[in-house]
Design a protein around this motif. Structure first.
Motif, short mmCIF file in Angstrom:
data_model
loop_
_atom_site.label_atom_id
_atom_site.label_comp_id
_atom_site.label_asym_id
_atom_site.label_seq_id
_atom_site.Cartn_x
_atom_site.Cartn_y
_atom_site.Cartn_z
N UNK A 116 0.81 -1.22 -0.12
CA UNK A 116 -0.23 0.08 0.25
C UNK A 116 1.14 1.80 0.23
N UNK A 117 1.30 1.03 0.65
CA UNK A 117 2.60 2.70 1.70
C UNK A 117 3.33 3.00 0.49
N UNK A 118 4.12 1.88 -0.23
CA UNK A 118 5.03 1.98 -1.71
C UNK A 118 4.17 1.64 -3.27
N UNK A 124 -4.80 -14.90 4.25
CA UNK A 124 -5.34 -14.50 4.61
C UNK A 124 -6.17 -13.25 5.06
N UNK A 125 -5.07 -12.23 5.47
CA UNK A 125 -5.06 -11.09 5.14
C UNK A 125 -6.14 -10.68 3.80
N UNK A 126 -5.27 -11.05 2.59
CA UNK A 126 -5.94 -10.58 1.82
C UNK A 126 -7.37 -10.86 1.20
N UNK A 127 -8.08 -11.92 1.80
CA UNK A 127 -9.33 -12.13 2.28
C UNK A 127 -9.80 -11.41 2.87
N UNK A 128 -9.09 -11.59 3.88
CA UNK A 128 -10.48 -9.93 5.23
C UNK A 128 -10.55 -8.67 3.66
N UNK A 129 -9.05 -8.25 3.30
CA UNK A 129 -9.87 -7.10 2.70
C UNK A 129 -10.67 -7.12 1.92
N UNK A 135 -12.86 -9.14 1.96
CA UNK A 135 -14.74 -9.50 2.49
C UNK A 135 -15.08 -7.72 2.86
N UNK A 136 -13.93 -6.99 2.76
CA UNK A 136 -13.82 -5.47 3.44
C UNK A 136 -13.21 -4.40 2.82
N UNK A 137 -13.42 -4.26 1.26
CA UNK A 137 -12.68 -3.13 0.67
C UNK A 137 -13.45 -2.02 0.98
N UNK A 138 -13.80 -1.42 2.00
CA UNK A 138 -12.71 -0.49 1.95
C UNK A 138 -12.61 -0.09 3.68
N UNK A 139 -11.10 -1.12 4.00
CA UNK A 139 -10.47 -0.93 4.48
C UNK A 139 -9.24 -1.12 3.31
N UNK A 140 -8.24 -0.59 4.30
CA UNK A 140 -6.85 -0.97 3.89
C UNK A 140 -5.85 -1.16 4.86
N UNK A 141 -4.72 -1.63 4.69
CA UNK A 141 -3.88 -1.93 5.61
C UNK A 141 -3.18 -0.91 6.95
N UNK A 192 -3.24 -2.10 12.14
CA UNK A 192 -2.01 -1.99 12.16
C UNK A 192 -2.68 -2.69 13.96
N UNK A 193 -3.61 -2.02 14.58
CA UNK A 193 -4.39 -2.62 15.72
C UNK A 193 -5.53 -3.56 15.92
N UNK A 194 -5.51 -3.72 14.91
CA UNK A 194 -6.81 -4.92 14.68
C UNK A 194 -6.48 -6.07 15.33
N UNK A 195 -7.72 -6.11 15.71
CA UNK A 195 -7.40 -7.84 16.49
C UNK A 195 -6.81 -9.05 15.92
#
Length: 212
Positions: free
Chosen positions: A126-128, A187-192, A194-200, A204-207
């Protein structure tokens, strides 16, 4: 909120690259600070081929919330290109770890570690502004990934899991090299997805349980 870089020059082999390393670092920090409130971190860059990933000539390690070690192999082919392309990615990954260390922590169980590593590499992309995952994020075939996930699920909540086996491979247990990195990335890719409005950078503090 300072992020300082300390380039160790004792071996003499990083001296010709000192300005290039500092320049790449400064550019990355400028980008990161636009997205995150991050500081109080020392980044130590030193000549340490043994700590570098053989395929890229760079390696990183964050033992806590305020310290990052970056290992470089100055004899790596096209080392200047490595500094341009891989150094920023490694530092971004480790900076994410420092945030994670503060809350909720790196992780005690296998599942928690998988999420921490997966988030760090998605944050790097994301940042790069890079579309290509690192080699360790796609080290398994689809079939291998299914098999590894089934094997890992039995240890997801194990606080005594063997980190080296899961992330660097163990032939006797049929765990391929980088299996943990690839599974965590997925696992993180699948979450993203499912939640397209979220960014990595927001996670950073997600449970870890959010990624189940």
């Amino acid at each position: 909120m300072v992020i300082d870089i300390h380039i160790l020059l004792g071996s003499g082999r990083l001296l010709p690259y000192q300005s290039q390393i500092k320049n790449r670092f400064d550019k990355l920090i400028t980008i990161v600070k636009k997205q995150l409130s991050l500081g109080n971190v020392d980044v130590v860059v030193y000549d340490n081929p043994e700590g570098a990933i053989p395929e890229i000539g760079v390696g990183g390690y964050s033992p806590n919330a305020h310290l990052i070690f970056i290992s470089l192999d100055p004899q790596f082919p096209n080392f200047q290109q490595t500094i341009d392309e891989e150094l920023k990615r490694t530092i971004a990954h480790e900076l994410h770890h420092t945030l994670r260390w503060r809350d909720p922590g790196y992780g005690e169980t296998l599942f928690e570690a998988l999420i921490t590593e997966g988030l760090a590499d998605h944050f790097d992309m994301e940042v790069n502004n890079i579309d290509n995952p690192e080699p360790w994020d796609t080290a398994l075939s689809d079939k291998q990934l299914v098999e590894i996930k089934a094997k890992a699920q039995k240890e997801f909540d194990n606080k005594n899991y063997n980190h080296n086996e899961w992330f660097f491979g163990y032939k006797e247990k049929n765990i391929p090299r980088w299996a943990g990195y690839t599974l965590g990335f997925k696992l993180v890719e699948d979450y993203l997805k499912r939640n397209p409005h979220k960014k990595p950078s927001q996670l950073y503090s997600a449970h870890p349980e959010d990624f189940r």
